[in-house]
Design an enzyme around this catalytic site. Structure first.
Site, PDB file in Angstrom:
ATOM      1  N   ASP A  49     -15.758 -40.040   4.279  1.00  0.00           N
ATOM      2  CA  ASP A  49     -15.175 -40.278   5.600  1.00  0.00           C
ATOM      3  C   ASP A  49     -13.826 -40.970   5.449  1.00  0.00           C
ATOM      4  O   ASP A  49     -13.718 -42.007   4.796  1.00  0.00           O
ATOM      5  CB  ASP A  49     -16.113 -41.188   6.424  1.00  0.00           C
ATOM      6  N   TYR A  54      -6.166 -44.594   7.924  1.00  0.00           N
ATOM      7  CA  TYR A  54      -6.511 -45.363   6.715  1.00  0.00           C
ATOM      8  C   TYR A  54      -5.424 -45.256   5.641  1.00  0.00           C
ATOM      9  O   TYR A  54      -5.403 -46.059   4.708  1.00  0.00           O
ATOM     10  CB  TYR A  54      -7.850 -44.914   6.112  1.00  0.00           C
ATOM     11  N   LYS A  79      -9.954 -38.126  10.865  1.00  0.00           N
ATOM     12  CA  LYS A  79      -9.872 -38.436  12.300  1.00  0.00           C
ATOM     13  C   LYS A  79      -8.424 -38.408  12.767  1.00  0.00           C
ATOM     14  O   LYS A  79      -7.525 -38.796  12.015  1.00  0.00           O
ATOM     15  CB  LYS A  79     -10.438 -39.841  12.587  1.00  0.00           C
ATOM     16  N   HIS A 112     -10.578 -40.399  16.899  1.00  0.00           N
ATOM     17  CA  HIS A 112     -10.881 -41.743  16.403  1.00  0.00           C
ATOM     18  C   HIS A 112     -11.334 -42.701  17.517  1.00  0.00           C
ATOM     19  O   HIS A 112     -12.293 -43.443  17.351  1.00  0.00           O
ATOM     20  CB  HIS A 112      -9.646 -42.295  15.682  1.00  0.00           C
TER      21      HIS A 112
HETATM   22  P1  NDP Z   1     -19.479 -51.581   5.879  1.00  0.00           P
HETATM   23  O1  NDP Z   1     -20.591 -52.068   6.730  1.00  0.00           O
HETATM   24  O2  NDP Z   1     -19.629 -50.301   5.145  1.00  0.00           O
HETATM   25  O3  NDP Z   1     -19.158 -52.772   4.859  1.00  0.00           O
HETATM   26  C1  NDP Z   1     -18.134 -52.694   3.923  1.00  0.00           C
HETATM   27  C2  NDP Z   1     -17.977 -54.090   3.305  1.00  0.00           C
HETATM   28  O4  NDP Z   1     -19.192 -54.478   2.657  1.00  0.00           O
HETATM   29  C3  NDP Z   1     -16.888 -54.135   2.266  1.00  0.00           C
HETATM   30  O5  NDP Z   1     -16.257 -55.397   2.384  1.00  0.00           O
HETATM   31  C4  NDP Z   1     -17.643 -54.028   0.934  1.00  0.00           C
HETATM   32  O6  NDP Z   1     -16.899 -54.739  -0.039  1.00  0.00           O
HETATM   33  C5  NDP Z   1     -18.962 -54.701   1.263  1.00  0.00           C
HETATM   34  N1  NDP Z   1     -20.111 -54.081   0.569  1.00  0.00           N
HETATM   35  C6  NDP Z   1     -20.405 -52.763   0.459  1.00  0.00           C
HETATM   36  N2  NDP Z   1     -21.552 -52.562  -0.218  1.00  0.00           N
HETATM   37  C7  NDP Z   1     -21.996 -53.784  -0.576  1.00  0.00           C
HETATM   38  C8  NDP Z   1     -23.126 -54.222  -1.311  1.00  0.00           C
HETATM   39  N3  NDP Z   1     -24.016 -53.353  -1.790  1.00  0.00           N
HETATM   40  N4  NDP Z   1     -23.266 -55.557  -1.492  1.00  0.00           N
HETATM   41  C9  NDP Z   1     -22.367 -56.442  -0.985  1.00  0.00           C
HETATM   42  N5  NDP Z   1     -21.284 -56.085  -0.268  1.00  0.00           N
HETATM   43  C10 NDP Z   1     -21.093 -54.763  -0.068  1.00  0.00           C
HETATM   44  O7  NDP Z   1     -18.154 -51.588   6.807  1.00  0.00           O
HETATM   45  P2  NDP Z   1     -16.955 -50.596   7.089  1.00  0.00           P
HETATM   46  O8  NDP Z   1     -16.179 -51.199   8.187  1.00  0.00           O
HETATM   47  O9  NDP Z   1     -16.222 -50.258   5.852  1.00  0.00           O
HETATM   48  O10 NDP Z   1     -17.656 -49.270   7.664  1.00  0.00           O
HETATM   49  C11 NDP Z   1     -18.029 -48.176   6.851  1.00  0.00           C
HETATM   50  C12 NDP Z   1     -17.091 -47.002   7.056  1.00  0.00           C
HETATM   51  O11 NDP Z   1     -17.152 -46.543   8.408  1.00  0.00           O
HETATM   52  C13 NDP Z   1     -15.604 -47.313   6.872  1.00  0.00           C
HETATM   53  O12 NDP Z   1     -15.252 -47.517   5.527  1.00  0.00           O
HETATM   54  C14 NDP Z   1     -14.981 -46.151   7.551  1.00  0.00           C
HETATM   55  O13 NDP Z   1     -15.049 -44.990   6.728  1.00  0.00           O
HETATM   56  C15 NDP Z   1     -15.881 -46.022   8.787  1.00  0.00           C
HETATM   57  N6  NDP Z   1     -15.372 -46.800   9.933  1.00  0.00           N
HETATM   58  C16 NDP Z   1     -15.034 -46.109  11.075  1.00  0.00           C
HETATM   59  C17 NDP Z   1     -14.521 -46.742  12.168  1.00  0.00           C
HETATM   60  C18 NDP Z   1     -14.164 -45.953  13.365  1.00  0.00           C
HETATM   61  O14 NDP Z   1     -13.488 -46.491  14.260  1.00  0.00           O
HETATM   62  N7  NDP Z   1     -14.553 -44.707  13.464  1.00  0.00           N
HETATM   63  C19 NDP Z   1     -14.287 -48.206  12.185  1.00  0.00           C
HETATM   64  C20 NDP Z   1     -14.708 -48.861  10.959  1.00  0.00           C
HETATM   65  C21 NDP Z   1     -15.248 -48.180   9.920  1.00  0.00           C
HETATM   66  P3  NDP Z   1     -16.343 -54.059  -1.403  1.00  0.00           P
HETATM   67  O15 NDP Z   1     -15.594 -52.811  -1.029  1.00  0.00           O
HETATM   68  O16 NDP Z   1     -15.468 -55.120  -1.987  1.00  0.00           O
HETATM   69  O17 NDP Z   1     -17.561 -53.765  -2.243  1.00  0.00           O
END
Ligand code: NDP
Length: 279
Positions: A49, A54, A79, A112
């Site tokens: 995604d 981004y 998006k 989006h």
């Molecule tokens: P997530 O809930 O996926 O959390 C991501 C965070 O958690 C990062 O800081 C990552 O850090 C940390 N993390 C991931 N896995 C672990 C683990 N196993 N243990 C501990 N920490 C962990 O949040 P997102 O906001 O990234 O949402 C997921 C995806 O959804 C986005 O990346 C994007 O693709 C999409 N999205 C869409 C939106 C929209 O408006 N349509 C808005 C926001 C997100 P690290 O990378 O350092 O491991």
């Protein structure tokens, strides 16, 4: 329920979408996002995604090509950003995204955020891209029930997916029910509450019982509910762990405890907070 990393949900047009995908928001263009995507593909993820906002579509495209995995085995989603909405603007935005990703088509293209004025024109462009076969499925993101109702009143082809913030603290029961009734698959963003699942005592306790992590419990809960989840991590160990959710099963009691956590708490923006098209 037997799931594997290859498990899919079937969209209303018959297209299969993987239940688990990789999130890439905040994965920095260049080495960081390339290494993220390569680690995920190696771990068995096939769905990625991204969004034009981004700024990492090109890096994702490079990693996909470097992996050598045939394009047809991948599910790539992007998006259209807020300032790209409108009919011609959306068609042009799609071409830019596809070109950056180095692909002729996307598996899923999403609006989006809802736009109060341009939504109909943007959607007309989505329908055109779908008819031309440039996108295998079309959907929206951050649309609540009133936004979906407004869109469906003008749509010739309804949205197949709604990607929304969804986790144990924000379960949006009304939206879930509406999407279920209208054949719209709900895709959960911020499924790990951006890391905060590790601070939730109920999730920590269920995780301890199963000998897994709070992130794995939460992802498994989403899959068992039939939602698509797209956890993001740039760390290979976490990328692998987030996909290791197929060797245990949550009991109905576990699911009930997680379901009971809903407080309606948002970590991200409310869909109407942008004021798009409102004066
Ligand atoms: P997530 O809930 O996926 O959390 C991501 C965070 O958690 C990062 O800081 C990552 O850090 C940390 N993390 C991931 N896995 C672990 C683990 N196993 N243990 C501990 N920490 C962990 O949040 P997102 O906001 O990234 O949402 C997921 C995806 O959804 C986005 O990346 C994007 O693709 C999409 N999205 C869409 C939106 C929209 O408006 N349509 C808005 C926001 C997100 P690290 O990378 O350092 O491991």
């Amino acid at each position: 329920m037997t799931f594997t990393i290859a498990s899919t949900t079937v969209l209303s047009n018959g297209v299969e979408m993987p239940l688990l995908g990789l999130g890439t928001y905040k994965a920095v263009e260049g080495a960081e996002v390339e290494q993220e995507v390569l680690a995920a593909l190696e771990a068995g993820y096939r769905s990625i995604d991204t969004a034009s906002m981004y700024g990492n579509e090109a890096g994702i495209g490079r990693a996909v090509r470097a992996s050598g995995i045939p394009r047809g085995e991948l599910f790539l989603a992007s998006k259209v950003w807020n300032d790209e909405q409108g009919y011609e603007e959306t068609l042009a935005a799609f071409e830019r995204s596809a070109e950056r990703m180095g692909t002729d088509y996307l598996d899923l293209y999403l609006v989006h955020w809802p736009h109060a004025v341009l939504y109909a024109e943007t959607w007309r462009a989505f329908e055109e891209l779908y008819r031309q076969g440039r996108v295998r499925a079309i959907g929206v993101s951050n649309f609540l029930v009133p936004h979906l109702e407004t869109l469906r009143a003008v749509a010739k082809i309804g949205p197949m997916v709604d990607q929304v913030e969804f986790h144990p603290r924000l379960q949006q029961p009304e939206l879930q029910a509406y999407c279920g009734e209208h054949g719209i698959v709900v895709e959960a963003w911020a499924p790990l509450m951006r890391g905060r699942v590790f601070e939730e005592p109920v999730i920590v306790s269920i995780a301890g019982h199963h000998g897994v992590s709070p992130a794995q419990v939460t992802l498994r809960w989403l899959l068992q509910k039939g939602l698509v989840a797209i956890p993001k991590s740039v760390r290979p160990d976490r990328i692998r762990a987030n996909a290791d959710v197929f060797s245990f099963e949550l009991s109905p009691e576990d699911v009930g405890r997680l379901d009971a956590m809903d407080t309606g708490e948002r970590l991200g923006r409310h869909p109407d907070s942008w004021g798009l098209g409102q004066r």
